[in-house]
Design an enzyme around this catalytic site. Structure first.
Site, mmCIF file in Angstrom:
data_model
loop_
_atom_site.group_PDB
_atom_site.id
_atom_site.type_symbol
_atom_site.label_atom_id
_atom_site.label_comp_id
_atom_site.label_asym_id
_atom_site.label_seq_id
_atom_site.Cartn_x
_atom_site.Cartn_y
_atom_site.Cartn_z
ATOM 1 N N ASN A 83 0.830 -1.177 -0.332
ATOM 2 C CA ASN A 83 0.120 -0.420 0.159
ATOM 3 C C ASN A 83 0.228 1.266 0.132
ATOM 4 O O ASN A 83 0.615 2.643 0.775
ATOM 5 C CB ASN A 83 -0.994 -0.019 0.509
ATOM 6 C CG ASN A 83 -1.635 -1.141 1.169
ATOM 7 O OD1 ASN A 83 -1.727 -2.027 1.800
ATOM 8 N ND2 ASN A 83 -2.797 -1.444 0.002
ATOM 9 N N ILE A 91 1.365 6.604 0.072
ATOM 10 C CA ILE A 91 0.812 5.899 0.793
ATOM 11 C C ILE A 91 -1.253 5.519 0.626
ATOM 12 O O ILE A 91 -1.896 7.136 0.308
ATOM 13 C CB ILE A 91 0.327 6.381 2.720
ATOM 14 C CG1 ILE A 91 2.209 6.874 2.539
ATOM 15 C CG2 ILE A 91 -0.308 5.001 3.438
ATOM 16 C CD1 ILE A 91 2.007 7.645 4.393
ATOM 17 N N CYS A 92 -1.588 4.741 -0.045
ATOM 18 C CA CYS A 92 -3.177 3.923 -0.693
ATOM 19 C C CYS A 92 -3.190 3.964 1.123
ATOM 20 O O CYS A 92 -3.583 2.559 1.395
ATOM 21 C CB CYS A 92 -3.302 3.265 -0.819
ATOM 22 S SG CYS A 92 -5.028 2.558 -1.638
ATOM 23 N N LEU A 93 -4.675 4.671 1.702
ATOM 24 C CA LEU A 93 -5.063 4.530 2.392
ATOM 25 C C LEU A 93 -6.149 5.403 3.013
ATOM 26 O O LEU A 93 -6.399 6.679 2.544
ATOM 27 C CB LEU A 93 -4.150 4.761 4.557
ATOM 28 C CG LEU A 93 -4.398 4.963 5.605
ATOM 29 C CD1 LEU A 93 -4.713 3.351 5.951
ATOM 30 C CD2 LEU A 93 -3.594 5.573 6.596
#
Lengths: 199, 316
Positions: A83, A91-93
């Site tokens: 991620n 960041i993939c959040l």
């Protein structure tokens, strides 16, 4: 900078500083400039993960519309994680995007990022190459992540085989980081990595 | 946006803090289901971007927001805070609910209106007082009033033009009526009424006069010297043309009513003089005793359309 954003960040900065995570060394936070628009965070790799023992530095940019919009956060320390982009650190959040809520704070966001290191979401990847390895060869993924943690984040586990392979490529004149990315991408098969680097 | 927490005495409970601005709740509203509370300004801004509770992300719309319970409002109003103008020297410590009324007349408010004491009489915000220059401000004032004056003058000129236009039209109509009244009795009545009203209007435009010395009355005035002067003055004051000649005739005792027609009757009726409502003949030692003003006076003391009395002196 809007008054409300500066006020919030000042308060959140204090909150982080007083927190037990700072006391036990899990989190760190420092100011980059005096206008409270940019900070540097640091999270410790969680135990029982490949990131254990590493210290990961994060760039935190506070928009003028904070807290109505989320802070912009990315890894400055290179990390091998489904991620997180292995190239840019993005960041993939969800809480940093559409699931942001104004009541979240720097502390809760940093803890969420730390939790992301313990529980990757390979089905919602930021880095497709890493995610593919995670799904197809979890042991190799663990070793690769450990190696990156060792090299970039000061982690304790030296993966000798990987170090030697990187060394072989750098001896051929390849940049060390490029060599590591190529090898990690091709599951540490020297031949395919070399082919890609010199094609 | 909430109040800065540093302004408050002692610790403020975490429940009274807005999760959005991290200040002490100002004019708070709460989400319907989860009951999380926020400053009105903060939650309105947030919901305009995303219709969820900022704490737990439950769906919320602006119309669903509710006032917070009285207990929460009471807790807030009991907090002690410093004044907004503390940086300007105000040392007051106030309950949060009396802050607003204090701010209205806090003498440390840099924007409080103060009269300039240098003499120009203008009222200006306190923080602009140091930079204030009476001459400059008054010049600005004069310039703006000059502008208004010019506007009014222009308007006045236009109005005068219109009035003149109307006057001309009126004169024509009167002419027309005079021609008609001879043949038409209804028109005659109408014209008479209009003339009476004209006299009343003119009478009410004249100032009241008081005769202090009735003995100064000139009962046989000189035609040329006195009567002509009076006539001009009456004409200038707007005396209706249909009565002016009659009035001038009535300057002389030969035309006066029985009660005034000789020295002897005048002596007898002297006490009745005080009953007269007298009007000033502008600029002259003379009074008008118009019939329309003196309907209360005995018949033998009055003639149509009124009397003119010229005096040697004694008119106020």
């Amino acid at each position: 900078m809007a008054n409300i954003a500066a006020k919030r960040i000042k308060r959140e900065f204090k909150e982080v500083m007083k927190s037990e995570e700072v006391a036990d060394g899990t989190l760190k936070l420092e100011l980059v400039n005096n206008s409270w628009t940019e900070l540097k965070g640091q999270i410790a790799g969680p135990s029982e993960t490949p990131y254990e023992g590493g210290k990961f530095i994060l760039e935190i940019k506070v928009p003028e519309t904070y807290p109505f919009n989320p802070p912009k956060i990315r890894f400055l320390t290179r990390i091998w994680h489904p991620n997180v982009s292995s190239v840019t650190g993005a960041i993939c959040l969800d809480i940093l995007k559409d699931q942001w809520a104004a009541a979240l704070t720097l502390r809760t966001v940093l803890l969420s990022i730390q939790a992301l290191l313990s529980a990757a979401e390979p089905n919602d990847p930021q880095d497709a190459v890493v995610a593919k390895q995670y799904r197809e060869n979890i042991e190799l993924f663990h070793l690769t992540a450990q190696h990156w943690t060792n090299v970039y984040a000061g982690g304790p586990n030296v993966i000798l085989d990987f170090v030697q392979k990187v060394q072989m490529l750098t001896d051929m004149g390849v940049d060390e980081n490029q060599a590591r990315v190529a090898l990690s991408t091709f599951d540490w098969e020297l031949e395919r990595a070399t082919e890609q680097l010199f094609s | 946006m909430g109040f800065d927490i540093k302004r408050f005495q002692g610790d403020v409970d975490e429940e009274l803090i807005c999760p959005i601005c991290s200040g002490v709740l100002e004019d708070p509203l709460q989400a319907p289901a989860c009951e999380h509370a926020f400053c009105r300004a903060c939650i309105t801004e947030w919901i305009s971007r995303q219709p969820t509770c900022p704490v737990d992300r439950q769906a919320v719309t602006a119309s669903q927001l509710r006032p917070v319970p009285r207990i929460l409002r009471n807790l807030l109003s009991r907090l002690c805070t410093s004044c907004d103008n503390a940086p300007h020297g105000c040392n007051a410590v106030l309950k949060l609910d009396s802050l607003a009324s204090h701010l209205v007349d806090c003498e440390y408010n840099p924007k409080r209106l103060m009269p300039c004491e240098a003499g120009c009489g203008l009222v200006i915000p306190k923080d602009e007082l140091a930079e204030h220059n009476c001459v400059r401000e008054l010049r600005v004032l004069i310039a703006s009033q000059q502008g208004k004056l010019t506007d009014y003058q222009q308007e006045l000129t236009e109005q005068r033009l219109i009035i003149n236009e109307h006057k001309r039209e009126l004169a024509l109509l009167k002419e027309f009526m005079r021609a008609m009244r001879v043949s038409n009795p209804a028109m005659r009545a109408l014209a008479d009424q209009m003339e009476r009203e004209e006299v009343v209007r003119w009478a009410s435009s004249l100032a009241r006069a008081r005769v202090t010395r009735w003995g100064g009355m000139i009962s046989t005035p000189d035609d040329v010297l006195q009567v002509m002067m009076i006539k001009r003055s009456l004409s200038e004051s707007g005396c209706p043309s249909h009565i002016i000649d009659d009035l001038m005739e009535n300057c002389h005792e030969r035309r006066w009513p029985p009660g005034l027609s000789s020295l002897e009757t005048r002596q007898n009726n002297r006490r009745l003089y005080e009953k007269y409502v007298c009007k000033r003949v502008p600029g002259k030692q003379a009074v008008l005793v118009l019939q329309c003003d003196n309907t209360h006076v005995d018949e033998h003391m009055m003639v149509e359309p009124g009397l003119v009395m010229i005096f040697a002196h004694g008119i106020e």
